[in-house]
Design an enzyme around this catalytic site. Sequence first.
Site, PDB file in Angstrom:
ATOM      1  N   ASP A 159       0.763  -1.263   0.018  1.00  0.00           N
ATOM      2  CA  ASP A 159       0.082   0.034  -0.072  1.00  0.00           C
ATOM      3  C   ASP A 159       0.887   1.372   0.019  1.00  0.00           C
ATOM      4  O   ASP A 159       1.820   1.353   0.734  1.00  0.00           O
ATOM      5  CB  ASP A 159      -1.027   0.114   1.248  1.00  0.00           C
ATOM      6  CG  ASP A 159      -1.879   1.354   1.256  1.00  0.00           C
ATOM      7  OD1 ASP A 159      -1.572   2.128   1.776  1.00  0.00           O
ATOM      8  OD2 ASP A 159      -2.591   1.350   0.311  1.00  0.00           O
ATOM      9  N   ASP A 312      -7.715   3.632   6.327  1.00  0.00           N
ATOM     10  CA  ASP A 312      -6.522   4.253   5.742  1.00  0.00           C
ATOM     11  C   ASP A 312      -5.721   5.377   6.468  1.00  0.00           C
ATOM     12  O   ASP A 312      -5.593   6.535   5.924  1.00  0.00           O
ATOM     13  CB  ASP A 312      -6.761   4.750   4.242  1.00  0.00           C
ATOM     14  CG  ASP A 312      -5.425   4.957   3.363  1.00  0.00           C
ATOM     15  OD1 ASP A 312      -5.481   5.392   2.205  1.00  0.00           O
ATOM     16  OD2 ASP A 312      -4.573   4.825   4.107  1.00  0.00           O
TER      17      ASP A 312
HETATM   18  N1  NCD Z   1      -3.796   6.951   1.403  1.00  0.00           N
HETATM   19  C1  NCD Z   1      -2.810   7.902   1.438  1.00  0.00           C
HETATM   20  O1  NCD Z   1      -2.937   8.980   0.602  1.00  0.00           O
HETATM   21  N2  NCD Z   1      -1.476   8.078   1.915  1.00  0.00           N
HETATM   22  C2  NCD Z   1      -0.773   6.777   2.293  1.00  0.00           C
HETATM   23  C3  NCD Z   1      -0.339   5.902   1.328  1.00  0.00           C
HETATM   24  C4  NCD Z   1      -1.029   5.792  -0.147  1.00  0.00           C
HETATM   25  O2  NCD Z   1      -1.907   4.951  -0.173  1.00  0.00           O
HETATM   26  O3  NCD Z   1      -0.510   6.686  -1.023  1.00  0.00           O
HETATM   27  C5  NCD Z   1      -0.017   7.188   3.227  1.00  0.00           C
HETATM   28  O4  NCD Z   1       0.964   6.143   3.842  1.00  0.00           O
HETATM   29  O5  NCD Z   1       0.170   8.128   3.649  1.00  0.00           O
END
Ligand code: NCD
EC number: 3.5.2.3
Length: 437
Positions: A159, A312
């Site tokens: 991810d 997330d």
């Molecule tokens: N979801 C996000 O916008 N950021 C995530 C990683 C990612 O998925 O780009 C991160 O780790 O900051």
Amino acid sequence: MTKILIRGAKVLGGEVQDVLIDGETIEATARQGEIDISGTDPDAEGITVIEAAGQILLPGLVDLHTHLREPGREDSETVLTGTRAAASGGYTSVFAMANTFPVADTAGVVEQVYRLGQEHGYCDVQPIGAVTVGLEGKKLAELGAMHESAAGVTVFSDDGKCVDDAVIMRRALEYVKAFGGVVAQHAQEPRLTEGAQMNEGVVSAELGLGGWPAVAEESIIARDVLLAEHVGSRVHICHLSTAGSVEIVRWAKSRGIDVTAEVTPHHLLLTDELVRSYNPVYKVNPPLRTERDVMALREALADGTIDIVATDHAPHPHEDKDCEWAAAAMGMVGLETALSVVQHTMVDTGLLDWAGVADRMSFKPAKIGRATGHGRPVSAGEPANLTLVDPAYRGLVDPAGFASRSRNTPYEGRELPGRVTHTFLRGRATLMDGKLA
Ligand SMILES: NC(=O)N[C@@H](CC(=O)O)C(=O)O
């Protein structure tokens, strides 16, 4: 060991029950008043009574997609601050993504994160292992060693990056199938999203910002569900963000493909219209999409096409967001507001009842991630991993009060419903009357 009596809550939003916790487990649940401690002095008996009339008692929430940032970016979050944020949000288990520094692509790093979680104890921390070395998408990481490690990794994800090489993805699916693991794909075709700054559509055209086309997500999901069918394995799709992705997952499930999918709270509520403010708090990957996508995602979460809510939670320090849009980091914090956003978008709109919230935010994520002891029924003999919510509360989101080290929330100043009042991790209150232990 003290006993705890939670009196008068609606269990899963259903009937009012009393729940008695003894040590690490639920000793009994019974209709209001049937657990009788009358005639005894609760304090003398070591019984703590929590009056919970009007509140909802849920199984402890489980987040399959959290960024705790340690090791490497402790300025954004640490395992301690992130798990405190998790407990504040009603979580008893979080799965920590591998995009740390160093990357969690070896047994050593995942064990380090696992031990930090055990040490701090605000919730269980289940490290996610990287699929490829350094998240570079070129060479499989030590998947077996991470699974065999003390961290017992079952979920693997790059991810932040996509496993865009089909051969690598196929081999990862084949490898983890052997031990019941699952690959959680960040579906983003890299060449279609070079220089992308926001959702590709009317707003990006008007603002002149590079677009992140829906097809860059949908084409990867279409490929991966077919690969999973070909391999005969399961696959999990991170942060679905478009109506098209929902259709592909719905089609795959109708074919009997073992695919599960998640949606974030922010993709259930916010759209790319917010980008007109150029406030980098709204910059996220995958990007905020359109109202049509938001409605499709809500319907899919309601009908089960989307299995779970995953936050997330992506903490960033002030300086990584307080800059012009193109240079800003992507991501939003989400652990401390997730349940409120789900209540606002799903429960208060009649799309899900509280039993449905328990399914999407506890039972199912625990099942997908194999989070032992979490996502269990609220019944006698089960581990006392529980979350107590006051659904009647209304308040303005104030990041100054966050437990997270970071403040990059898109909801600052917005009124949201619901407040987690208590969180119990194996019978121990990590959050009591809204205050962290
Ligand atoms: N979801 C996000 O916008 N950021 C995530 C990683 C990612 O998925 O780009 C991160 O780790 O900051």
